[in-house]
Design a protein around this motif. Structure first.
Motif, PDB file in Angstrom:
ATOM      1  N   ASP A 210       0.631  -1.039  -0.044  1.00 38.30           N
ATOM      2  CA  ASP A 210       0.288  -0.362   0.252  1.00 38.30           C
ATOM      3  C   ASP A 210       1.087   1.299  -0.212  1.00 38.30           C
TER       4      ASP A 210
ATOM      5  N   VAL B 150       0.948   4.256  -3.017  1.00 38.54           N
ATOM      6  CA  VAL B 150       0.875   5.783  -2.867  1.00 38.54           C
ATOM      7  C   VAL B 150       2.036   6.122  -2.766  1.00 38.54           C
TER       8      VAL B 150
ATOM      9  N   HIS C  56      -6.938   7.148   0.731  1.00 41.09           N
ATOM     10  CA  HIS C  56      -6.017   6.362   1.051  1.00 41.09           C
ATOM     11  C   HIS C  56      -4.830   5.606   2.229  1.00 41.09           C
TER      12      HIS C  56
END
Length: 199
Positions: A4, A8, A119
């Motif tokens: 993740d 990002v 996010h």
């Protein structure tokens, strides 16, 4: 979670240099959202996922020279862009994960988070971390300079019922993470949900 973070960082890192020029008219919306956060001179505030630091100058104006402003972001290139734009003068910039903040419990009066919630890899856990660093009664602003429908249209997608920012989803998510929603606005020109940290 590392995947993740990588996603990002890659997404925002590739866009950091021209981020502000892509959205040049957002300044007044940021200033208005900061004003609704209800900060006072001397307060301590975190801009969680600060990006290029567009909220830092209005946050500094709200808390004054005696206040504390911290901008935290996971993407080094975004913080470099914030420094190049001169926004490092408005607050301390931290390269860190907002899911594991290097801050003492109950050390802040408020958190401002623009575009952050979409996010977060574990929104409930991550919002709980934001609650940890805010004193009881402190505030959280979840903000976006355009509303959910306008954002979906900009991204070429349909708005869906499972969107975390939809009020029926966001209210219980916040409540389960130590926050109580006190206002919710989702208009074409802005999205702003305000919450108070529960005792």
């Amino acid at each position: 979670m590392a995947d993740d973070h990588t996603h990002v960082q890659e997404f925002f890192g590739a866009r950091a240099a021209d981020w502000d020029t892509r959205f040049p008219d957002d300044g007044p919306a940021y200033a208005a959202a900061v004003a609704e956060l209800g900060l006072h001179p001397g307060d301590a505030v975190l801009d969680a996922g600060c990006g290029t630091g567009r909220a830092l100058p209005p946050l500094r104006s709200a808390v004054g020279p005696q206040g504390t402003v911290i901008g935290a972001d996971l993407t080094p290139a975004m913080l470099v862009a914030a420094l190049r734009a001169g926004r490092g003068d408005s607050g301390q910039l931290l390269l860190t994960d907002v899911a594991r903040l290097p801050l003492r419990a109950e050390s802040l009066d408020a958190v401002f988070a623009a575009g952050l919630i979409a996010h977060l890899p574990q929104p409930d856990v991550n919002l709980r971390e934001l609650a940890r660093v805010v004193r009881p009664g402190g505030r959280l602003a979840l903000f976006h300079p355009i509303g959910r429908a306008a954002l979906a249209a900009r991204q070429g997608r349909q708005i869906t019922d499972d969107d975390l920012r939809a009020e029926p989803n966001l209210r219980p998510l916040l409540a389960g993470s130590g926050w109580r929603m006190i206002s919710y606005v989702d208009e074409e020109a802005r999205f702003l949900a305000l919450a108070v940290r529960q005792d």
